[in-house]
Design an enzyme around this catalytic site. Structure first.
Site, PDB file in Angstrom:
ATOM      1  N   LEU A  23      -6.424 -24.344   0.069  1.00 22.37           N
ATOM      2  CA  LEU A  23      -5.198 -24.231  -0.727  1.00 22.37           C
ATOM      3  C   LEU A  23      -4.047 -23.638   0.078  1.00 22.37           C
ATOM      4  O   LEU A  23      -2.880 -23.925  -0.181  1.00 22.37           O
ATOM      5  CB  LEU A  23      -5.452 -23.369  -1.962  1.00 22.37           C
ATOM      6  CG  LEU A  23      -6.418 -23.927  -3.013  1.00 22.37           C
ATOM      7  CD1 LEU A  23      -6.731 -22.872  -4.073  1.00 22.37           C
ATOM      8  CD2 LEU A  23      -5.837 -25.181  -3.663  1.00 22.37           C
ATOM      9  N   GLY A  24      -4.378 -22.793   1.025  1.00 22.08           N
ATOM     10  CA  GLY A  24      -3.341 -22.144   1.827  1.00 22.08           C
ATOM     11  C   GLY A  24      -3.942 -21.188   2.827  1.00 22.08           C
ATOM     12  O   GLY A  24      -5.156 -20.964   2.869  1.00 22.08           O
ATOM     13  N   GLY A  26      -3.730 -17.278   4.688  1.00 20.55           N
ATOM     14  CA  GLY A  26      -3.293 -15.898   4.556  1.00 20.55           C
ATOM     15  C   GLY A  26      -3.184 -15.257   5.916  1.00 20.55           C
ATOM     16  O   GLY A  26      -3.330 -15.908   6.956  1.00 20.55           O
ATOM     17  N   PHE A  28      -5.203 -12.999   7.191  1.00 18.07           N
ATOM     18  CA  PHE A  28      -6.499 -12.771   7.830  1.00 18.07           C
ATOM     19  C   PHE A  28      -7.544 -13.786   7.380  1.00 18.07           C
ATOM     20  O   PHE A  28      -8.726 -13.484   7.320  1.00 18.07           O
ATOM     21  CB  PHE A  28      -6.990 -11.342   7.519  1.00 18.07           C
ATOM     22  CG  PHE A  28      -5.982 -10.280   7.843  1.00 18.07           C
ATOM     23  CD1 PHE A  28      -5.564 -10.081   9.141  1.00 18.07           C
ATOM     24  CD2 PHE A  28      -5.423  -9.504   6.842  1.00 18.07           C
ATOM     25  CE1 PHE A  28      -4.619  -9.120   9.446  1.00 18.07           C
ATOM     26  CE2 PHE A  28      -4.481  -8.536   7.136  1.00 18.07           C
ATOM     27  CZ  PHE A  28      -4.077  -8.344   8.449  1.00 18.07           C
ATOM     28  N   GLY A  29      -7.113 -14.993   7.058  1.00 20.11           N
ATOM     29  CA  GLY A  29      -8.064 -15.988   6.622  1.00 20.11           C
ATOM     30  C   GLY A  29      -7.395 -17.073   5.802  1.00 20.11           C
ATOM     31  O   GLY A  29      -6.192 -17.330   5.944  1.00 20.11           O
ATOM     32  N   LYS A  30      -8.151 -17.712   4.940  1.00 17.47           N
ATOM     33  CA  LYS A  30      -7.647 -18.830   4.151  1.00 17.47           C
ATOM     34  C   LYS A  30      -7.983 -18.664   2.671  1.00 17.47           C
ATOM     35  O   LYS A  30      -8.849 -17.867   2.307  1.00 17.47           O
ATOM     36  CB  LYS A  30      -8.241 -20.142   4.662  1.00 17.47           C
ATOM     37  CG  LYS A  30      -7.847 -20.508   6.083  1.00 17.47           C
ATOM     38  CD  LYS A  30      -8.465 -21.841   6.491  1.00 17.47           C
ATOM     39  CE  LYS A  30      -8.048 -22.230   7.907  1.00 17.47           C
ATOM     40  NZ  LYS A  30      -8.643 -23.534   8.319  1.00 17.47           N
ATOM     41  N   VAL A  31      -7.288 -19.440   1.841  1.00 18.59           N
ATOM     42  CA  VAL A  31      -7.588 -19.511   0.413  1.00 18.59           C
ATOM     43  C   VAL A  31      -8.106 -20.921   0.134  1.00 18.59           C
ATOM     44  O   VAL A  31      -7.470 -21.919   0.502  1.00 18.59           O
ATOM     45  CB  VAL A  31      -6.347 -19.219  -0.447  1.00 18.59           C
ATOM     46  CG1 VAL A  31      -6.700 -19.333  -1.930  1.00 18.59           C
ATOM     47  CG2 VAL A  31      -5.796 -17.830  -0.143  1.00 18.59           C
ATOM     48  N   LYS A  46     -10.195 -16.355  -1.891  1.00 17.20           N
ATOM     49  CA  LYS A  46      -9.546 -15.832  -0.698  1.00 17.20           C
ATOM     50  C   LYS A  46     -10.625 -15.307   0.235  1.00 17.20           C
ATOM     51  O   LYS A  46     -11.403 -14.425  -0.138  1.00 17.20           O
ATOM     52  CB  LYS A  46      -8.569 -14.715  -1.064  1.00 17.20           C
ATOM     53  CG  LYS A  46      -7.811 -14.156   0.144  1.00 17.20           C
ATOM     54  CD  LYS A  46      -6.763 -13.145  -0.277  1.00 17.20           C
ATOM     55  CE  LYS A  46      -5.967 -12.638   0.913  1.00 17.20           C
ATOM     56  NZ  LYS A  46      -4.919 -11.657   0.510  1.00 17.20           N
ATOM     57  N   ASP A 144       4.202  -5.972  -2.189  1.00 12.60           N
ATOM     58  CA  ASP A 144       4.570  -7.241  -1.568  1.00 12.60           C
ATOM     59  C   ASP A 144       4.951  -8.257  -2.646  1.00 12.60           C
ATOM     60  O   ASP A 144       4.548  -9.416  -2.592  1.00 12.60           O
ATOM     61  CB  ASP A 144       3.437  -7.775  -0.699  1.00 12.60           C
ATOM     62  CG  ASP A 144       3.880  -8.929   0.201  1.00 12.60           C
ATOM     63  OD1 ASP A 144       5.093  -9.006   0.517  1.00 12.60           O
ATOM     64  OD2 ASP A 144       3.024  -9.747   0.587  1.00 12.60           O
TER      65      ASP A 144
END
Length: 394
Positions: A23-24, A26, A28-31, A46, A144
């Site tokens: 999906l996207g 981040g 420190f990694g991905k979703v 996540k 954030d």
């Protein structure tokens, strides 16, 4: 524990969930979109890769996010916060399994419409503030808040997400000193490296979001980071004349330079602009909506921004370029600096933000100090300038 049980524990996530697609990305990694193998229920997952941590601060942020998500998974729940199903830790990864929100980001809604109609902005903003009030009442700060972290679900309601820079405070008045978040949404006390309270920082970011919702633009902009931070520290921005009086008043109460006088989430919900519509307000809807077609503002030219964090370099997500041109704005400056002392805080910020925990620079020769600050500044922000501020209008 037997070797077999160790293997089973390590493979818990893969055994229970199937990753469908990304999906996207981040920091420190991905979703991922994932599906429960038994129920068929879909979740957004996540995945935080611990191997990508480059500093103790990054590790600390991940631990705080894990703790907040575990708190939500164990009982906290709000209709305008993306629900956390469970948190799993295996090997070098943290898996946050959460509600899949299908409608996309508030960022894209603002960009596509070049600003929202006032009734829509009012409804979504009220939902956002309700979510912020809830986390503040439970001693959680987000740090954030930005349109990229506000999702729209299939019922056209908002869902707040991503507590990657969140923190749990012991009490509302606890003072924090970690400078993190997204530059364009950061409060004056954040960009001037002043010890700060978490809730007012969140409310400032909400003010920037509200401004973007109503105008399709960001209140504080600059071609370089020092210029941007100077405008934020001065509270130097303008509100277009088509923004209604009550909405302008709420923006100014949120974008108040003095954190102690900034409106709280609870009081924000009692503000006239967020109260049920009156006949007078309804009559204003038409005129505010008519301005939408003529609002070609530079929010849509802004790429999604990354985050800055003490002890770590800035990261950027390159997305969405546009050909829109900025409209002229009518000046209503919120406030100005009252002393030269506070003007100097921006330069001190660059000395302090990259020093782990220390708030005082070591004694050194004046020329050596200037060279050190310059080299740190250029090294840390060179990549950010290149990706964040170039080619905004193409």
């Amino acid at each position: 524990m037997s070797r077999l049980n160790e293997v089973k524990q390590r493979n818990t996530f893969e055994a229970r969930y199937e990753k469908l697609y990304t999906l996207g990305k981040g920091n420190f990694g991905k979703v991922y979109l994932a599906e429960d193998r038994k129920s068929g229920q879909q979740y957004a997952v996540k995945v935080v890769d611990k191997k990508l941590f480059k500093s103790g601060d990054q590790k600390q942020h991940a631990q705080r996010e894990q703790m907040i998500c575990e708190t939500f998974a164990s009982g906290l729940n709000h209709k305008h916060i993306a629900q956390v199903h469970e948190v799993l830790t295996e090997n070098d990864s943290i898996y946050v399994v959460m509600e899949y929100v299908e409608g996309g980001e508030l960022f894209d809604k603002i960009k596509q419409s070049k600003g929202l109609a006032e009734p829509t902005a009012r409804r979504w903003f009220r939902e956002l503030i309700e979510a912020v009030e809830y986390i503040h009442d439970h001693n959680i700060v987000h740090r954030d808040l930005k349109p990229e972290n506000v999702l729209i679900d299939k019922t056209q309601s908002i869902k707040l997400c991503d507590f990657g820079f969140g923190n749990v405070v012991r009490e509302q008045h606890e003072v924090l000193s970690t400078y993190c978040g997204s530059p364009f949404y950061a409060a004056p006390e954040m960009v001037t490296a002043t010890p700060y309270r978490g809730p007012p920082v969140d409310l400032w970011s909400c003010g920037v979001i509200l401004y973007a919702m109503l105008t399709g633009s960001l209140p504080f902009q600059g071609d370089e980071m020092p210029q941007l931070f100077q405008k934020i520290s001065r509270g130097q921005y303008t509100i277009p004349s088509y923004v209604t009086r009550d909405a302008s008043d709420l923006i100014q109460r949120l974008l108040c330079r003095d954190a102690s006088e900034r409106i709280t989430a609870k009081d924000c919900l009692l503000h006239p602009w967020l109260m049920p519509p009156t006949m007078t307000r309804c009559s204003l809807f038409t005129s505010s909506q008519l301005t939408l077609s003529s609002r070609l503002t530079n929010f849509s030219n802004r790429k999604k921004v990354g985050v800055f964090s003490e002890g770590s370099s800035l990261s950027m997500t390159t997305l969405h370029e546009s050909t829109a041109k900025a409209t002229s704005l009518h000046t209503t400056v919120c406030s100005t600096l009252t002393s030269e002392k506070k003007l100097m805080r921006t330069s001190r910020f660059f000395k302090r933000i990259f020093k782990k925990k220390s708030q005082v620079a070591p004694l050194m020769d004046h020329h050596d100090e200037k060279r050190l600050i310059k080299s740190r500044f250029i090294g840390r922000f060179k990549g950010f300038f290149k990706s964040s501020f170039q080619k905004r209008i193409t």
